[in-house]
Every structure is written in structure tokens, then in C-alpha cells.
Design an enzyme around this catalytic site. Sequence first.
Site, short mmCIF file in Angstrom:
data_model
loop_
_atom_site.label_atom_id
_atom_site.label_comp_id
_atom_site.label_asym_id
_atom_site.label_seq_id
_atom_site.Cartn_x
_atom_site.Cartn_y
_atom_site.Cartn_z
N ASP A 80 23.08 58.16 20.33
CA ASP A 80 23.87 57.14 19.93
C ASP A 80 24.04 55.95 20.96
OD1 ASP A 80 25.15 55.80 17.88
OD2 ASP A 80 26.98 56.83 18.55
N HIS A 81 23.77 54.89 20.72
CA HIS A 81 24.13 53.69 21.66
C HIS A 81 23.67 54.07 23.05
CE1 HIS A 81 26.79 51.24 19.06
NE2 HIS A 81 27.41 52.23 18.69
N ASP A 102 20.41 50.67 22.29
CA ASP A 102 21.28 49.63 22.11
C ASP A 102 21.51 48.63 23.24
OD1 ASP A 102 23.74 47.83 21.61
OD2 ASP A 102 24.95 49.49 21.75
N GLU A 134 19.80 47.37 17.71
CA GLU A 134 21.30 46.81 17.27
C GLU A 134 20.93 45.38 17.83
OE1 GLU A 134 24.35 49.36 18.28
OE2 GLU A 134 25.74 47.46 18.50
N HIS A 182 34.43 49.22 16.86
CA HIS A 182 34.51 50.64 17.24
C HIS A 182 35.98 50.91 17.54
CE1 HIS A 182 30.09 50.76 18.54
NE2 HIS A 182 30.09 51.46 17.83
N GLY A 183 36.29 52.18 16.83
CA GLY A 183 37.69 52.54 17.13
C GLY A 183 38.56 52.25 16.01
N HIS A 212 27.75 50.75 11.93
CA HIS A 212 28.68 51.67 13.10
C HIS A 212 30.07 51.38 12.94
CE1 HIS A 212 25.59 52.97 16.08
NE2 HIS A 212 24.71 52.35 15.24
N THR A 237 35.44 57.86 16.20
CA THR A 237 36.95 58.18 16.25
C THR A 237 37.79 58.96 15.34
OG1 THR A 237 36.87 55.62 17.21
CG2 THR A 237 39.22 56.52 16.89
#
Length: 288
Positions: A80-81, A102, A134, A182-183, A212, A237
Site C-alpha cells: 500500500d502507498h 503512489d 494514484e 487519510h485518518g 482510500h 485508521t
Amino acid sequence: MDNLKTILGRARAEGWSMGHFNASESDQFRAIVEAAKEVGSPAIIGTSEGEAKHVGRLEAVALREAFRREFNIPVFLNCDHHKSVAAAKEAIDAGYDSIHIDLSAEPYEANVMGTMEVVAYARAKDTLINVEGELGYLRGESKIQNEKIKVSKKDYTDPEQAKDFAAHTGIDRLAIAAGNIHGISLDEPDLDIDRIKAIRALVPQNVALVLHAASGIHDNQIRAAIEAGIANIHINTDIRVAYTEALRNELKIDPAETTPYKFDAKAREVLKDLIKQKLRLFGSVNRI
Ligand code: G3H
Ligand code: ZN
């Protein structure tokens, strides 16, 4: 067992989404696979660069292999990423099923060139390796952020550019930015569903769209995103928070407990319940 590309195509055609869940501990791997098995769902386990470093890439591949044998369900491993071509190549060499390169922070041309290089490297190794690129700018980090994170429309993936990116790179999946961060932050993210539809309309149908940063997004928005064409959804998260809170709680209940498989059993159960809840939300149950 169906390969990842086939399952993603089926998800898109049938209007559901594959779940991608991050892990860095073997009991988290187990929780994801047990949850998927119990509800009859395929699943993707993801390791970010940091998570991959912790568990080990070869070890992550060995775990995926062992869980496939034990549970006999389609479970795939994604790096991932991964933010450099070199890191993505390491994951390909280690035996990952799926590669998320990414380079979205790079200028567009560099993103295209680097992603193309990873696609070519993956195809030369095994044509079934699924490659995700991405485009757009995803803010935030996979943790609780006690601040408001403003997303600007300028961060969003541009549909025309997405079409061009898919055509030039030959990717299998495209991660997009459309209001997601994110998060978990103080603002609830507000997805731009029309933007997702516009991207879906221009990107070739054999390229799956990936959402994502789905922790903290309202369930109704997740459903609308799937309807708009999202076939793969990433959660990290929510997993980190649920797992860590359960561990903290167990250690508080019995501070004298020093046997890891005793104090982490509860965290695994909590995680399993969370994953099942997400798989239900994604419409992914009974899809094997
Ligand atoms: O690649 C991982 C996901 O995008 C995780 O995002 O931490 O907001 O769930 P999240
Ligand atoms: Zn992500």
C-alpha cells in the site's frame, strides 16, 4: 480461485466493493482472514511501507500463503502507498499480488513514467499482478488528527487526466481523491460523488476505481461511492484505533498479564467484528 482482476470486475458489475484492510501483526492478518471467511467474502490485506518494514515483505507473503491454505478463500496482499519505484519492485520480487505505486506527490509526467515502469516490471514477472496508480492529492495520515483538515477541489482527481493516466500507464486500479482524507480528523469528510461518477465515466471500465482513506466516512457516503463506481475501499485508521484501544483496555484490566496471546486475543476479536461490519457495508458478503 478467481484472481484479483476478475473479482474487482465482478464487484463493479454487481455493485459492491472489495475491502482492503491494513495490517502489520500476524494476529491482524488472522482477524482479517477469519472475518472474511465467516461472511464469505474475498479480501485484500495491505501493508504500507512502514507496515511492510515491520512485518517483513517475505514474511507477509508467507502469511498470505498460509492463510490461503488454511482458510481456502481469495485473500490477496497489496503493498500500500509504496512511494518509490524501487520499493514497489521489492514488493513485486517478494511475491505480492498487488502493487500500489503512489507517485501522486510527483509532477504528472514523473508519476506517469514511474507508474509505467512498475507496470512493465510487474507484467514481466507475472501478468496477474494487479497494479494500482494514484492521481490527485490525499491529505492526512492514518491516525486520529485533532484538527480540521481542509480539502480543496484542487486536490481532487481530474477526470480527463485520469483517463490519460490510465491509457498511458496500463494500470489495473486507480486511487482517486474526491473529498477523502487519510485518518480521522475533526471534520467528517464530504465525498464528491459527482466527481467519482465523472472519473468513472472517462476511465476505461477494466480499470477499477479505489477509494482510500475510508475511515471516518459516513456509511451513506460509502454506499453512494460504491454506486458511483468504486470497487475497492481502503480502511486503516479504524483498524489501528480499534486494535490499540482493545489492547490498552486488556492491559488495564489485568496489568500483571504478560502472555501476549492472552492479552491480544480480545484485540483480535474486536478487529474481526469491525472487519465484518465493513464487509457488510461494502456489500461484499457471500461473494466468493
Ligand atoms: O491506504 C490506506 C487507506 O487509505 C487508509 O485510510 O486510515 O483513512 O482508513 P484511513
Ligand atoms: Zn491510502
